[in-house]
Enzyme design. Structure first.
Site, PDB file in Angstrom:
ATOM      1  N   LYS A   1       8.130   4.974  13.982  1.00 47.26           N
ATOM      2  CA  LYS A   1       7.937   3.518  14.105  1.00 47.26           C
ATOM      3  C   LYS A   1       9.236   2.826  13.983  1.00 47.26           C
ATOM      4  CE  LYS A   1       5.123  -0.782  13.162  1.00 47.26           C
ATOM      5  NZ  LYS A   1       4.670  -0.878  14.718  1.00 47.26           N
TER       6      LYS A   1
ATOM      7  N   HIS B   1       4.497   3.199   7.477  1.00 48.88           N
ATOM      8  CA  HIS B   1       3.848   3.754   8.859  1.00 48.88           C
ATOM      9  C   HIS B   1       4.743   5.062   9.239  1.00 48.88           C
ATOM     10  CE1 HIS B   1       2.398  -0.236   9.587  1.00 48.88           C
ATOM     11  NE2 HIS B   1       1.610   0.219  10.819  1.00 48.88           N
TER      12      HIS B   1
END
Length: 267
Positions: free
Chosen positions: A160, A156
């Site tokens: 995040k 990600h």
């Protein structure tokens, strides 16, 4: 016409959700939205914040203050903020779509308890493709059983905060359930140093945080002589936003209860 409120309209996902609702002008509209109290965009038009054009709806700093304006709240914020919004929706008898990840077991129980009073769709990933892949993972796990090593790799964007991702953990849960295992007992989060050889009953997790990757997940079933990989790659947050809006519209006439994307998709 479902009246949708969006939590955190000034954030990356919040702006995408506004755009996703705007794309469904025939059956949904943005009726309310929230920002942090100290956000300089508080009080501004939500459409201008998201770049979709004027919507004549101002961003509020309190969900209670705009409760009369919406039917369903979509929330992709943070665990603490989501639970605050959950309590407000419970008081006001408003439905809720929760895409936030990183909840503890106790916090998940609070969501389950609230579902006794309001309808809630709660899923770590709103993508139709991801939820189809969960079915494929269960099938692969049952077919390959104890003859393979299973590893989950997820990537990600650098912003995040929770790791592994909620989607990766859900994939692990699905696989463990299919094999009759408890994920808490068999999960291995990262590997370092010298240890005993790999226990085949474990399920490994590897986490990558880099750049602007929206979300990639690969599950590896590795045996002797062959390897099966099931991968899902998201190239746009709109994938998750569209799924969440679909869930919000689906919730429009539901009774109180805790629902999943499987329910929304009819799986």
């Amino acid at each position: 016409m479902i009246r949708i409120a969006i939590a955190g309209v000034a954030g990356r996902m919040g702006k995408t959700l506004v755009q996703a609702v705007a794309d469904r002008a025939d059956d949904a509209r943005v009726a309310a939205g929230t920002t942090l109290a100290d956000d300089p965009q508080a009080g501004q038009d939500i459409g201008l914040i998201a770049g979709t054009g004027m919507l004549q709806v101002a961003a509020s700093t309190s969900l209670d203050s705009c409760a009369d304006s919406f039917d369903v709240l979509i929330d992709f914020t943070s665990p603490a903020a989501t639970l605050t919004h959950l309590n407000a929706c419970r008081r006001q008898k408003k439905a809720m779509v929760i895409g936030t990840t990183g909840f503890t077991a106790e916090q998940k129980q609070q969501i389950s308890d609230a579902a006794n009073d309001i309808p809630i769709v709660f899923a770590p990933n709103m993508s139709a493709g991801v939820n189809v892949s969960l079915r494929l993972l269960a099938l692969a796990a049952k077919a390959l059983g104890d003859d393979v090593d299973i590893e989950i790799v997820e990537t990600h964007h650098r912003h995040k905060k929770d790791a592994p991702s909620g989607t990766a953990l859900r994939m692990g849960e699905v696989i463990a359930d299919a094999l009759g295992r408890n994920l808490d007992d068999v999960a291995v989060y990262g590997r370092e140093g010298i240890s005993e050889e790999r226990d085949r009953k474990t399920i490994g997790f590897a986490t990558i945080r880099a750049g602007d990757v929206v979300g990639d997940h690969t599950v590896i079933f590795a045996g002797n002589g062959e390897r099966l990989e099931i991968t899902h790659k998201a190239s746009s947050r709109m994938t998750f936003a569209s799924g969440a809006v679909r869930a919000a519209i689906w919730l429009g006439d539901r009774s109180p209860g805790l629902y999943s994307i499987d329910d929304v998709l009819g799986l």
